[in-house]
Design an enzyme around this catalytic site. Structure first.
Site, PDB file in Angstrom:
ATOM      1  N   CYS A 228      61.795  54.794  76.612  1.00 23.20           N
ATOM      2  CA  CYS A 228      61.952  54.112  77.905  1.00 23.20           C
ATOM      3  C   CYS A 228      62.144  55.087  79.073  1.00 23.20           C
ATOM      4  CB  CYS A 228      63.107  53.123  77.843  1.00 23.20           C
ATOM      5  SG  CYS A 228      62.855  51.865  76.579  1.00 23.20           S
TER       6      CYS A 228
ATOM      7  N   HIS B  21      65.402  51.522  85.104  1.00 21.39           N
ATOM      8  CA  HIS B  21      64.702  51.021  83.919  1.00 21.39           C
ATOM      9  C   HIS B  21      65.176  49.597  83.678  1.00 21.39           C
ATOM     10  CE1 HIS B  21      63.186  50.359  80.014  1.00 21.39           C
ATOM     11  NE2 HIS B  21      64.325  50.543  79.379  1.00 21.39           N
TER      12      HIS B  21
ATOM     13  N   ASN C 151      61.889  44.141  78.839  1.00 16.75           N
ATOM     14  CA  ASN C 151      61.924  45.604  78.772  1.00 16.75           C
ATOM     15  C   ASN C 151      60.548  46.105  78.328  1.00 16.75           C
ATOM     16  OD1 ASN C 151      62.262  48.289  78.099  1.00 16.75           O
ATOM     17  ND2 ASN C 151      64.194  47.992  77.004  1.00 16.75           N
TER      18      ASN C 151
HETATM   19  N1  COA Z   1      70.153  34.737  70.250  1.00 11.79           N
HETATM   20  C1  COA Z   1      71.338  34.207  69.885  1.00 11.79           C
HETATM   21  N2  COA Z   1      72.325  34.962  69.351  1.00 11.79           N
HETATM   22  C2  COA Z   1      72.098  36.267  69.207  1.00 11.79           C
HETATM   23  C3  COA Z   1      70.875  36.871  69.551  1.00 11.79           C
HETATM   24  C4  COA Z   1      69.881  36.039  70.098  1.00 11.79           C
HETATM   25  N3  COA Z   1      68.679  36.505  70.485  1.00 11.79           N
HETATM   26  N4  COA Z   1      70.944  38.186  69.283  1.00 11.79           N
HETATM   27  C5  COA Z   1      72.162  38.418  68.778  1.00 11.79           C
HETATM   28  N5  COA Z   1      72.860  37.274  68.719  1.00 11.79           N
HETATM   29  C6  COA Z   1      74.209  37.050  68.224  1.00 11.79           C
HETATM   30  C7  COA Z   1      74.698  38.144  67.315  1.00 11.79           C
HETATM   31  O1  COA Z   1      74.254  37.940  66.007  1.00 11.79           O
HETATM   32  C8  COA Z   1      76.192  38.005  67.456  1.00 11.79           C
HETATM   33  O2  COA Z   1      76.618  36.967  66.640  1.00 11.79           O
HETATM   34  P1  COA Z   1      77.966  37.104  65.785  1.00 11.79           P
HETATM   35  O3  COA Z   1      79.059  37.287  66.808  1.00 11.79           O
HETATM   36  O4  COA Z   1      78.018  35.814  65.055  1.00 11.79           O
HETATM   37  O5  COA Z   1      77.756  38.300  64.920  1.00 11.79           O
HETATM   38  C9  COA Z   1      76.388  37.559  68.895  1.00 11.79           C
HETATM   39  O6  COA Z   1      75.109  37.071  69.339  1.00 11.79           O
HETATM   40  C10 COA Z   1      76.831  38.639  69.831  1.00 11.79           C
HETATM   41  O7  COA Z   1      76.041  39.795  69.611  1.00 11.79           O
HETATM   42  P2  COA Z   1      76.243  41.122  70.410  1.00 11.79           P
HETATM   43  O8  COA Z   1      75.282  42.123  69.890  1.00 11.79           O
HETATM   44  O9  COA Z   1      77.689  41.469  70.466  1.00 11.79           O
HETATM   45  O10 COA Z   1      75.799  40.620  71.860  1.00 11.79           O
HETATM   46  P3  COA Z   1      75.804  41.428  73.212  1.00 11.79           P
HETATM   47  O11 COA Z   1      76.573  40.715  74.217  1.00 11.79           O
HETATM   48  O12 COA Z   1      76.131  42.874  72.986  1.00 11.79           O
HETATM   49  O13 COA Z   1      74.295  41.355  73.660  1.00 11.79           O
HETATM   50  C11 COA Z   1      72.341  42.754  73.653  1.00 11.79           C
HETATM   51  C12 COA Z   1      73.293  41.890  72.838  1.00 11.79           C
HETATM   52  C13 COA Z   1      71.294  43.327  72.728  1.00 11.79           C
HETATM   53  C14 COA Z   1      71.671  41.873  74.713  1.00 11.79           C
HETATM   54  C15 COA Z   1      73.167  43.879  74.351  1.00 11.79           C
HETATM   55  O14 COA Z   1      73.976  44.533  73.423  1.00 11.79           O
HETATM   56  C16 COA Z   1      72.290  44.891  75.013  1.00 11.79           C
HETATM   57  O15 COA Z   1      71.627  44.595  75.980  1.00 11.79           O
HETATM   58  N6  COA Z   1      72.297  46.142  74.525  1.00 11.79           N
HETATM   59  C17 COA Z   1      71.434  47.167  75.033  1.00 11.79           C
HETATM   60  C18 COA Z   1      70.055  46.960  74.522  1.00 11.79           C
HETATM   61  C19 COA Z   1      69.022  47.749  75.250  1.00 11.79           C
HETATM   62  O16 COA Z   1      69.046  47.851  76.421  1.00 11.79           O
HETATM   63  N7  COA Z   1      68.055  48.300  74.504  1.00 11.79           N
HETATM   64  C20 COA Z   1      66.966  49.022  75.047  1.00 11.79           C
HETATM   65  C21 COA Z   1      67.369  50.368  75.480  1.00 11.79           C
HETATM   66  S1  COA Z   1      66.073  51.142  76.325  1.00 11.79           S
END
Ligand code: COA
Length: 322
Positions: free
Chosen positions: A113, A249, A279
């Site tokens: 990215c 980004h 993204n």
């Molecule tokens: N829909 C519904 N629930 C979802 C889900 C989806 N698409 N994806 C994950 N969950 C669930 C998880 O399983 C978890 O459930 P649990 O508590 O029963 O285990 C719950 O939602 C919370 O997950 P968590 O990972 O703590 O959520 P979050 O608030 O951290 O959000 C992201 C997840 C991925 C959106 C966030 O962590 C993020 O944006 N991270 C950076 C990712 C990124 O930018 N990547 C690219 C880099 S270039």
């Protein structure tokens, strides 16, 4: 003294749009969860017969037109992608042929990215040293090809697209400075765990898909992004108030908002396209830039701060007088 400036921008999104409602039908997720946690409403997905080079070509032609240059005057092509058409030749070489350009240096950059910021930095250095006068810099991805559409933790986040800029030699500064970093200790936070020389069989038939530690990545992202912005500002002896637009980004609305909060930057000065694009990895910054140039928000003479982070981990920033 030779400087480099962005002479024109272009971008392209594939026609097919996949909404959050569409994803609700294939994984256990909801529109509400995706919007709340990522800010994404929809993403564009390349057609089966559409490749990264196809997207790059559209974006490149638009940037060439906007810059008012002849394709034949391009003497360097730097293309950032994680999803090249082929193992080789590079997508930059395939693009060169499409554009009817011959002879100039053309190569791909792989910084996931952060790829566009890396590519811009390389082109800037070629132009400043006199090694090139007119560079085509592209970020293009068919990232959805390396997504596991049954993994709700990743499939809701990514999309396809391409963005391009023409970087020309200039008498006055355009690209003021670029700042690149990487730390391979964090490789496991975001990766496709198979490639040409490792676990190649996974790529044949079964696919090799993105794996992500979303939570950890989120924290590292906010820290590295505010750090890289400070680095760029300090290097130029200016404060955040001097910046007209932050063009981050487009990974996640919450990462963008948390970074802005740390920097004391108001929402009105940030270009955000993540809701419509998702993204798009290396394509996300040049796509956002082109959208804002074409809708009139970004104007000539304004100061732009581009920042990105991605797999590697890699991160970087560029301060640009547009
Ligand atoms: N829909 C519904 N629930 C979802 C889900 C989806 N698409 N994806 C994950 N969950 C669930 C998880 O399983 C978890 O459930 P649990 O508590 O029963 O285990 C719950 O939602 C919370 O997950 P968590 O990972 O703590 O959520 P979050 O608030 O951290 O959000 C992201 C997840 C991925 C959106 C966030 O962590 C993020 O944006 N991270 C950076 C990712 C990124 O930018 N990547 C690219 C880099 S270039």
């Amino acid at each position: 003294m030779i400087y480099s400036r962005i002479a024109g921008t272009g971008s392209y999104l594939p026609d097919k749009v996949v909404t959050n409602a569409d994803l609700e039908k294939i994984v256990d997720t909801t529109d509400e969860w995706i919007r709340e946690r990522s800010g994404i409403h929809q993403r564009h997905v390349a057609a089966d017969d559409e490749t990264t080079c196809d997207l790059a070509e559209h974006a490149a032609r638009r940037a060439i037109e906007a810059a008012g240059v002849e394709a034949g005057s391009i003497d360097l092509i730097v293309l950032a992608t994680t999803t090249p058409d082929l193992v080789f030749p590079s997508t930059a070489c395939l693009l060169q042929e499409r554009l009817g350009i011959h002879d100039c240096a053309a190569f791909d950059i792989q910084a996931v990215c952060t790829g566009f910021v890396y590519a811009l930095s390389v082109a800037d250095k070629f132009v400043r040293t006199g090694a090139a006068r007119c560079a085509l810099v592209v970020g293009a991805e068919t990232f959805t090809r390396i997504i596991d559409w049954s993994d709700r933790k990743t499939c809701v986040l990514f999309g396809d697209g391409a963005g391009a800029v023409i970087v020309e030699a200039a008498d006055a500064p355009g690209v003021l400075s670029t700042h690149l970093h990487a730390d391979g200790r964090y490789a496991d936070l975001l990766l496709v765990p198979a490639g040409v020389s490792k676990d190649y069989q996974k790529l044949r038939g079964h696919g090799a898909f993105v794996r992500m530690e979303g939570n950890q990545l989120f924290k590292v992202a906010v820290n590295t992004l505010s750090g890289i912005v400070e680095e760029a500002l300090t290097a130029n002896g200016i404060g955040i108030d001097a910046v007209d637009w932050l063009i981050p980004h487009q990974a996640n609305k919450r990462i963008i908002a948390a970074t802005a909060r740390k920097l004391g930057l108001s929402d009105e000065r940030i270009i955000v396209t993540v809701a419509e694009h998702g993204n798009t990895s290396a394509a996300s910054i040049p796509l956002a830039l082109d959208v804002a140039v074409r809708d009139g928000r970004v104007k000539r003479g304004q100061l732009l701060l581009l920042e990105a982070f991605g797999g590697g981990l890699t991160w970087g920033a560029a301060l640009v007088r547009y």
